[in-house]
Design a protein around this motif. Structure first.
Motif, PDB file in Angstrom:
ATOM      1  N   GLN A  72       0.844  -0.918  -0.218  1.00 22.43           N
ATOM      2  CA  GLN A  72      -0.011  -0.036  -0.062  1.00 22.43           C
ATOM      3  C   GLN A  72       0.725   1.349   0.272  1.00 22.43           C
ATOM      4  N   ARG A 114       1.058   3.986  -3.375  1.00 18.88           N
ATOM      5  CA  ARG A 114       1.012   5.519  -2.942  1.00 18.88           C
ATOM      6  C   ARG A 114       1.774   6.634  -3.699  1.00 18.88           C
ATOM      7  N   SER A 127      -2.298   4.600  -5.360  1.00 17.63           N
ATOM      8  CA  SER A 127      -3.960   4.971  -5.361  1.00 17.63           C
ATOM      9  C   SER A 127      -3.841   6.552  -5.010  1.00 17.63           C
TER      10      SER A 127
END
Length: 149
Positions: free
Chosen positions: A38, A42, A47
Motif C-alpha cells: 500500500q 501511494r 492509489s
C-alpha cells in the motif's frame, strides 16, 4: 521450500503453542506485506488518485512513506522465515507508524484503529513469547543434567 508451506507437519517436539505462534507470525507477515505494498502504491501514484505520489507530498511524508515502503516488506520476509531480525524490523516499522499517527498526528493525521491494532498485535506477540519462554523453562528444569546429580 518447506517454509512456504502452511500445512506442513510441525517439527518433532513442537507443540500446539509453537504451531499457533508460527501461524500468528505468518499472519503478521502477510499484513506487513500488504501494508508495504500500500505504501508503494501511494509512492508511485497508483492509489489516492495519484494525489499521494512521492513528488506531490511534503518532505515528512516522503521520508515516512519511503522508509515504510522498504521496512514493511523486509519485516514480512523476516517474520515469514522466522529469523531473529524479522520481529525487530517489524517493531521498528510498527513503532514508526504509532509515532506518526499518535505522536505526530498534526502532520500525518490520526488513525486510532491502526495504532490500536499495532498495540494489540504487539501485546499478543509478547504474550506468545512469554508463554513459550515459560514452557521452555519448565521443560529445561525437568531434564536431568550431569551437574544436577
Amino acid at each position: 521450500m518447506a517454509m512456504l508451506e502452511l500445512g506442513t507437519a510441525p517439527d518433532p517436539g513442537e507443540g500446539s503453542l509453537e504451531t499457533a505462534f508460527r501461524f500468528f507470525v505468518r499472519l503478521v507477515a502477510l499484513s506487513c506485506l500488504v501494508a508495504g505494498l500500500q505504501y508503494w502504491a501511494r509512492l508511485i501514484g497508483f492509489s489516492d488518485g495519484g494525489m499521494s505520489r512521492f513528488d506531490l507530498v511534503p518532505s515528512y511524508w516522503q521520508f515516512a512513506s519511503a522508509s515504510l515502503a522498504v521496512l514493511l516488506p523486509v519485516a514480512a520476509v523476516g517474520l515469514w522465515m522466522q529469523v531473529s531480525w524479522g520481529p525487530v524490523i517489524w517493531a521498528v516499522s510498527a513503532g514508526a507508524e504509532i509515532a506518526m499517527h499518535a505522536g505526530l498526528s498534526q502532520f500525518f493525521g490520526e488513525r486510532p484503529l491502526l495504532v490500536i491494532a499495532h498495540v494489540v498485535v504487539f501485546a499478543v506477540y509478547l504474550g506468545f513469547r512469554i508463554m513459550m519462554f515459560v514452557k521452555w523453562r519448565q521443560e529445561s528444569l525437568k531434564q536431568v543434567r550431569s551437574d544436577s546429580l
